[in-house]
Design an enzyme around this catalytic site. Structure first.
Site, PDB file in Angstrom:
ATOM      1  N   GLY A 120      -8.790  -2.475   8.818  1.00 56.35           N
ATOM      2  CA  GLY A 120      -8.746  -1.640  10.009  1.00 56.35           C
ATOM      3  C   GLY A 120      -8.808  -2.380  11.330  1.00 56.35           C
ATOM      4  N   LYS A 122      -6.314  -3.642  13.049  1.00 58.28           N
ATOM      5  CA  LYS A 122      -5.267  -3.160  13.959  1.00 58.28           C
ATOM      6  C   LYS A 122      -5.401  -1.661  14.172  1.00 58.28           C
ATOM      7  CE  LYS A 122      -2.692  -6.993  12.345  1.00 58.28           C
ATOM      8  NZ  LYS A 122      -3.611  -7.277  11.227  1.00 58.28           N
ATOM      9  N   ASP A 168       0.020   4.765  -2.517  1.00 59.17           N
ATOM     10  CA  ASP A 168       0.900   3.608  -2.583  1.00 59.17           C
ATOM     11  C   ASP A 168       1.974   3.822  -1.522  1.00 59.17           C
ATOM     12  OD1 ASP A 168       2.901   1.793  -3.134  1.00 59.17           O
ATOM     13  OD2 ASP A 168       2.447   1.761  -5.276  1.00 59.17           O
ATOM     14  N   CYS A 243       0.786 -12.264   8.006  1.00 58.39           N
ATOM     15  CA  CYS A 243       0.098 -13.487   8.432  1.00 58.39           C
ATOM     16  C   CYS A 243       0.625 -14.656   7.605  1.00 58.39           C
ATOM     17  CB  CYS A 243      -1.413 -13.332   8.335  1.00 58.39           C
ATOM     18  SG  CYS A 243      -1.976 -12.837   6.727  1.00 58.39           S
TER      19      CYS A 243
HETATM   20  C1  LIG Z   1      -2.557  -7.541   5.445  1.00 56.46           C
HETATM   21  S1  LIG Z   1      -3.621  -6.378   4.796  1.00 56.46           S
HETATM   22  C2  LIG Z   1      -3.692  -5.227   6.130  1.00 56.46           C
HETATM   23  C3  LIG Z   1      -4.628  -5.617   7.246  1.00 56.46           C
HETATM   24  C4  LIG Z   1      -4.832  -4.490   8.219  1.00 56.46           C
HETATM   25  N1  LIG Z   1      -3.608  -4.009   8.768  1.00 56.46           N
HETATM   26  C5  LIG Z   1      -5.770  -4.881   9.343  1.00 56.46           C
HETATM   27  O1  LIG Z   1      -5.302  -5.160  10.438  1.00 56.46           O
HETATM   28  O2  LIG Z   1      -6.985  -4.892   9.133  1.00 56.46           O
HETATM   29  C6  LIG Z   1      -2.646  -5.511   3.683  1.00 56.46           C
HETATM   30  C7  LIG Z   1      -3.299  -4.293   3.049  1.00 56.46           C
HETATM   31  O3  LIG Z   1      -2.313  -3.583   2.315  1.00 56.46           O
HETATM   32  C8  LIG Z   1      -2.904  -3.019   1.170  1.00 56.46           C
HETATM   33  N2  LIG Z   1      -1.815  -2.725   0.207  1.00 56.46           N
HETATM   34  C9  LIG Z   1      -1.290  -3.530  -0.738  1.00 56.46           C
HETATM   35  N3  LIG Z   1      -0.302  -2.886  -1.386  1.00 56.46           N
HETATM   36  C10 LIG Z   1      -0.198  -1.663  -0.839  1.00 56.46           C
HETATM   37  C11 LIG Z   1       0.641  -0.549  -1.087  1.00 56.46           C
HETATM   38  N4  LIG Z   1       1.573  -0.570  -2.024  1.00 56.46           N
HETATM   39  N5  LIG Z   1       0.470   0.559  -0.345  1.00 56.46           N
HETATM   40  C12 LIG Z   1      -0.476   0.591   0.626  1.00 56.46           C
HETATM   41  N6  LIG Z   1      -1.303  -0.428   0.895  1.00 56.46           N
HETATM   42  C13 LIG Z   1      -1.163  -1.544   0.183  1.00 56.46           C
HETATM   43  C14 LIG Z   1      -3.873  -4.086   0.719  1.00 56.46           C
HETATM   44  O4  LIG Z   1      -4.885  -3.542  -0.105  1.00 56.46           O
HETATM   45  C15 LIG Z   1      -4.395  -4.610   2.050  1.00 56.46           C
HETATM   46  O5  LIG Z   1      -5.560  -3.927   2.402  1.00 56.46           O
END
Ligand SMILES: C[S@@+](CC[C@H](N)C(=O)[O-])C[C@H]1O[C@@H](n2cnc3c(N)ncnc32)[C@H](O)[C@@H]1O
Length: 639
Positions: A120, A122, A168, A243
């Site tokens: 969270g 962003k 998802d 990232c």
């Molecule tokens: C890069 S992190 C996001 C960081 C977040 N936007 C932040 O700023 O704190 C990616 C996130 O996508 C989630 N994720 C992975 N596959 C996913 C999917 N198919 N659908 C939704 N979320 C997913 C992961 O669990 C992870 O929490």
């Protein structure tokens, strides 16, 4: 590093150049990777961290971090303000996507989806920017991470604009197409940009299966991107970020968008960066002394610039709203935690699955009808959540307990332990919290272990301290000097000091001081003196606490000459002078004691303890009443 990673390889100079890393910059890039990451944090404008903001923090020189600050002196992860929502620990580069969106879309009365939202950073940053009748729908596939996300939204005081989805993201478009004005896709990725913070990333990049991992990531990213694109209304903006630095998870993913519909925004021009030929902007760590990052912003052609509710047929709402009367009846029975709401806010109070929630502004929900039954409003009207969401002045410890209950994760539990230790609670209560980490499938880290070790050290729990050291090794958590310093206070300092050296660690002033304290306590003069010499040999400057341990020992042994000699070599403070004073009193050398007190007075170091120790000595001897009066007056002056 692999040739198709973000670093140069003679075989693949073309690709490096395509990514924008000129070979001349390569050395700067590699040198930057060797420096530890700079700590940055973001201040919450709704809950400004006043105590912190009075300190002279440096602002990053970046054009995209209006609320960001550098922290050089300490690890901001331990700040209580992090748990109260006044501060969000966020890497500089990660603050960019929200600023990119802000640069293209006025964030007033908009519907936004954050497709991969947890934890969270962003989402909380973005929600703080929203005005008017706006909603932020935050999606996260993993339940445990969705809880942390919710907690972060609550403590940032933005939960009343947010809905949480646990789906998802690849399949979400089936429930709502063309319904968002903007979508943030901060995709799961290989994390090459985190190399400064997580050195193990290099091992991952060098592993033989890395090519496959990237291909799998890219496949997931493309599916998420396609789903996001379908949910974006014509005229809306998609911000894609990762990232990681390689092409495969960035440009090559974006190339799968239907190019006739996609208009790539010129980020360098808008943000004042040097121009680049990429579809997005790649932040190299050496450019801004940040982590590595990629961000692109794409407008979906068609539509006006306006936010228009998509004309989807209206599904029945999953919640029932309350009337003003119903609310008032409830309010009358409820505790002080319940908020005072205006009539328009009351229209947003809804009953859902047996609980009461405050919905985001209702107009913002138009067009999202088919998604709504899958969401949970982020702000439940219950004392815990309301306190976390609203209160500004709750005690830090209170916040931490709430955060931990709401899934605030490892950091919240660690801070809770720390608060207990500082308050002087029994070490068993820290153990209880530590045990909950396992119950919640959270993996303890070095900070959590050190905090528990601190509890053991304060409680003198020698056996538990030794056991924890052993456990840390089995959990592959390498103890550091802080671990040892705390363990040495609890258990056998001499033996653990040896272990520390055998672990390849360099003792610091604190560990030496603990060692000297242990020797002094056992009357082992030669060992304590040797430790003081070793400190100088290790180029460490003993502090007053280390000296005082030895002074105490000399006092205990009645060796006044050694005591005076040592005092002459150091910068004494009130504590060290008082050691001398008490030794003189004990030996009934009252004349010298009085002279020492006068010297302390001249140096403005005399305090209540110094006066009273001498006063009682004089009183016992039945000394001159004038002396008694003088001292008593001095004592009252001190009070
Ligand atoms: C890069 S992190 C996001 C960081 C977040 N936007 C932040 O700023 O704190 C990616 C996130 O996508 C989630 N994720 C992975 N596959 C996913 C999917 N198919 N659908 C939704 N979320 C997913 C992961 O669990 C992870 O929490």
């Amino acid at each position: 590093m692999e040739a198709d990673g973000h670093q140069s390889h003679p075989r693949d100079k073309g690709q490096v150049a395509r990514q924008g890393l000129q070979l001349l910059s390569l050395r700067r890039f590699l040198r930057t990777l060797q420096r530890p990451q700079r700590h940055t944090w973001r201040a919450n404008r709704k809950k400004p961290p006043e105590a912190l903001l009075s300190r002279p923090f440096q602002k990053p020189p970046t054009p995209w971090s209006p609320d960001g600050f550098y922290e050089e002196a300490e690890e901001p992860g331990s700040w209580m303000e992090q748990y109260t929502g006044e501060v969000y620990i966020q890497e500089l580069a990660s603050m960019l996507p929200v600023e990119v969106l802000k640069a293209f879309l006025p964030l007033h009365s908009v519907r936004i989806l954050d497709l991969c939202s947890a934890p969270g950073s962003k989402a909380s940053q973005l929600a703080l920017e929203l005005t008017g009748e706006s909603v932020l729908m935050c999606n996260e596939a993993k339940t445990s991470r969705a809880q942390i996300l919710r907690c972060n939204l609550l403590k940032t005081v933005v939960a009343d604009r947010c809905l949480i989805l646990q789906e998802d993201g690849r399949h979400l478009a089936a429930a709502g197409s063309a319904c968002f004005d903007a979508i943030l896709l901060d995709a799961p990725c290989s994390g090459e940009g985190n190399l400064r913070r997580i050195p193990e990333v290099i091992e991952r990049i060098q592993a033989p299966n890395y090519g496959r991992i990237k291909a799998e990531n890219a496949s997931l990213q493309k599916q998420l991107l396609q789903s996001a694109w379908r949910m974006l209304r014509p005229g809306g903006f998609l911000v894609y970020s990762t990232c990681t630095l390689n092409l495969q998870e960035n440009e090559e993913v974006l190339e799968h968008l239907p190019m006739a519909e996609a208009e790539f925004m010129d980020l360098p021009a808008r943000l004042g960066f040097p121009s680049c030929s990429s579809l997005g902007l790649r932040l190299w760590p050496h450019h801004w002394d940040s982590e590595g990052f990629f961000v692109a912003c794409i407008r979906k052609r068609g539509g006006g610039g306006q936010s228009v509710a998509a004309p989807t047929p209206r599904a029945p709402w999953p919640w029932s709203t309350l009337s003003w009367e119903e609310w008032n009846d409830l309010r009358a029975e409820a505790t002080d935690d319940w908020p005072d709401l205006t009539p328009s806010e009351v229209s947003r109070v809804a009953r859902y699955r047996g609980d009461l929630f405050l919905l985001p502004p209702l107009n913002a929900l138009n067009g999202l009808d088919h998604l709504l039954p899958m969401t949970t409003p982020a702000l439940r009207l219950a004392p815990l959540e309301l306190r976390l969401h609203g209160a500004r002045a709750a005690a830090g410890e209170d916040w931490v307990a709430l955060a931990a209950q709401l899934g605030g994760g490892l950091g919240a539990y660690t801070a809770q332990m720390d608060a207990l230790v500082q308050r002087g609670a029994h070490w068993q209560s820290a153990v209880q919290i530590f045990d909950r980490l396992g119950e919640e499938r959270l993996k303890a880290d070095l900070i959590a272990c050190n905090t528990l070790m601190k509890a053991y050290s304060k409680g003198g729990a020698a056996g538990a301290a030794r056991k924890l050291l052993k456990q840390m090794r089995s959990w592959i958590i390498a103890p550091d000097v802080t671990t040892y310093a705390a363990a040495m206070k609890a258990a056998d300092a001499e033996e653990l000091f040896q272990d520390l050296r055998e672990d390849g660690l360099q003792p610091d002033v604190i560990t030496y001081t603990v060692l000297m304290g242990a020797y002094a306590k056992r009357g082992r003069r030669a060992k304590a003196e040797a430790a003081l010499r070793d400190m100088s040999r290790d180029a460490l400057q003993p502090d007053v606490i280390a000296y005082t341990a030895l002074l105490d020992l000399y006092a205990k042994l009645g060796d006044l000459e050694a005591l005076r000699r040592l005092l002459a070599t150091m910068a004494p403070n009130v504590v060290s002078f008082t050691v001398l004073l008490k030794a003189l009193v004990k030996l009934q050398r009252l004349q010298e004691a009085q002279e020492t007190l006068e010297e302390m007075q001249l140096k403005r170091m005399a305090n209540l303890i110094s006066y009273t120790s001498l006063l009682s000595a004089f009183a016992k001897k039945g000394q001159h009443p004038m002396t008694f009066v003088t001292f008593t007056a001095a004592i009252f002056a001190q009070l």
